[in-house]
Design a protein around this motif. Structure first.
Motif, mmCIF file in Angstrom:
data_model
loop_
_atom_site.group_PDB
_atom_site.id
_atom_site.type_symbol
_atom_site.label_atom_id
_atom_site.label_comp_id
_atom_site.label_asym_id
_atom_site.label_seq_id
_atom_site.Cartn_x
_atom_site.Cartn_y
_atom_site.Cartn_z
ATOM 1 N N VAL A 63 0.861 -1.176 0.000
ATOM 2 C CA VAL A 63 0.000 0.000 0.000
ATOM 3 C C VAL A 63 0.903 1.234 0.000
ATOM 4 C CG1 VAL A 63 -1.742 1.339 1.250
ATOM 5 C CG2 VAL A 63 -1.934 -1.152 1.123
ATOM 6 N N LEU A 64 0.686 2.089 -0.974
ATOM 7 C CA LEU A 64 1.393 3.359 -1.084
ATOM 8 C C LEU A 64 0.547 4.420 -0.391
ATOM 9 C CD1 LEU A 64 3.506 5.342 -2.307
ATOM 10 C CD2 LEU A 64 2.021 5.455 -4.310
ATOM 11 N N VAL A 65 1.177 5.148 0.515
ATOM 12 C CA VAL A 65 0.497 6.215 1.242
ATOM 13 C C VAL A 65 1.159 7.530 0.855
ATOM 14 C CG1 VAL A 65 -0.079 7.147 3.523
ATOM 15 C CG2 VAL A 65 0.041 4.663 3.183
ATOM 16 N N ILE A 66 0.367 8.464 0.379
ATOM 17 C CA ILE A 66 0.872 9.807 0.114
ATOM 18 C C ILE A 66 0.310 10.700 1.211
ATOM 19 C CG2 ILE A 66 0.927 11.757 -1.466
ATOM 20 C CD1 ILE A 66 0.677 9.757 -3.771
ATOM 21 N N LEU A 67 1.218 11.229 2.019
ATOM 22 C CA LEU A 67 0.817 12.121 3.102
ATOM 23 C C LEU A 67 0.781 13.548 2.579
ATOM 24 C CD1 LEU A 67 3.064 10.606 5.892
ATOM 25 C CD2 LEU A 67 0.587 10.341 5.657
ATOM 26 N N LYS A 68 -0.236 14.286 2.992
ATOM 27 C CA LYS A 68 -0.370 15.679 2.573
ATOM 28 C C LYS A 68 -0.798 16.508 3.776
ATOM 29 C CE LYS A 68 -4.929 14.562 0.797
ATOM 30 N NZ LYS A 68 -5.754 14.412 -0.369
ATOM 31 N N THR A 69 -0.729 17.795 3.625
ATOM 32 C CA THR A 69 -1.129 18.685 4.703
ATOM 33 C C THR A 69 -2.581 18.406 5.066
ATOM 34 O OG1 THR A 69 0.417 20.362 3.933
ATOM 35 C CG2 THR A 69 -1.356 21.101 5.384
ATOM 36 N N GLY A 70 -2.836 18.265 6.363
ATOM 37 C CA GLY A 70 -4.184 17.975 6.836
ATOM 38 C C GLY A 70 -5.007 19.233 7.058
ATOM 39 N N SER A 71 -6.193 19.026 7.557
ATOM 40 C CA SER A 71 -7.143 20.135 7.744
ATOM 41 C C SER A 71 -6.920 20.915 9.038
ATOM 42 C CB SER A 71 -8.576 19.605 7.689
ATOM 43 O OG SER A 71 -8.772 18.639 8.710
ATOM 44 N N ASN A 72 -6.141 20.393 9.974
ATOM 45 C CA ASN A 72 -5.888 21.086 11.240
ATOM 46 C C ASN A 72 -4.837 22.176 11.009
ATOM 47 O OD1 ASN A 72 -5.163 21.913 13.814
ATOM 48 N ND2 ASN A 72 -5.212 19.839 14.670
ATOM 49 N N VAL A 73 -5.230 23.431 11.182
ATOM 50 C CA VAL A 73 -4.330 24.560 10.922
ATOM 51 C C VAL A 73 -3.892 25.244 12.220
ATOM 52 C CG1 VAL A 73 -5.162 24.970 8.577
ATOM 53 C CG2 VAL A 73 -6.310 26.084 10.502
ATOM 54 N N THR A 74 -3.848 24.498 13.298
ATOM 55 C CA THR A 74 -3.430 25.067 14.585
ATOM 56 C C THR A 74 -2.025 25.665 14.488
ATOM 57 O OG1 THR A 74 -3.145 24.623 16.937
ATOM 58 C CG2 THR A 74 -2.458 22.895 15.435
ATOM 59 N N ASP A 75 -1.784 26.645 15.334
ATOM 60 C CA ASP A 75 -0.429 27.205 15.405
ATOM 61 C C ASP A 75 0.189 26.934 16.778
ATOM 62 O OD1 ASP A 75 -1.987 28.915 16.881
ATOM 63 O OD2 ASP A 75 -1.341 30.749 15.861
#
Length: 170
Positions: A63-75
């Protein structure tokens, strides 16, 4: 007369060659040429192939997993640091368990891809369960796209050498 004889010889040659030979050796040679397009591997190791779960082509499903920026934009820097420390710990754990074969970050890009995993498992469902143990994914700092990938069953063997060349573990 010579022209008629030459044309007749050419005609007979083409007609005869178009029909199958009754000679069994010629038939076998033609069959080999037409159907044997597979190259046999003289170095084939059946025990290793079985151990790695390889099919007849030396391949298997991952299984190939491509990780990308998630929806949580906390600082919240402490929260982000904690989640990514857990992300790295999870990567190391999965590698030790033999489930993670490849992992690495990507350079900044317009698609917001952050990294990849290749998991030594056969199903998307199992991959989703493994990703659930990753704090950065669970907290939506990272999101994941999952794809079935068919690759060399020998891919996990590179880890033996990879683990001999790093000075610092992230």
């Amino acid at each position: 007369m010579k022209i008629i004889l030459s044309v007749s010889i050419l005609f007979v040659t083409f007609v005869v060659s178009a029909f199958p030979s009754s000679d069994p050796i010629m038939q076998d040679q033609r069959r080999d040429i037409k159907t044997d397009s597979v190259i046999k591997n003289p170095a084939y190791d059946a025990d290793l192939a079985e151990k790695l779960g390889a099919d007849a082509y030396g391949m298997k499903n991952f299984v190939l997993v491509i990780l990308k920026t998630g929806s949580n934009v906390t600082d919240d820097k402490a929260f982000i640091t904690e989640c990514f420390r857990g992300h790295m710990d999870n990567i190391n754990r999965l590698e030790k368990e033999g489930k993670l074969v490849v992992a690495g970050p990507m350079a900044k890009n317009e698609q917001h891809y952050r990294g990849i995993f290749i998991l030594d498992i056969a199903t998307i469902e199992e991959a989703e369960a493994l990703l659930g143990s990753d704090p950065a994914v669970r907290e939506k700092l990272l999101a994941a796209d999952l794809y079935k990938w068919y690759g060399s069953a020998a891919l996990p063997l590179y880890l033996e050498h990879a683990n001999k060349i790093w000075k610092k573990q992230p």
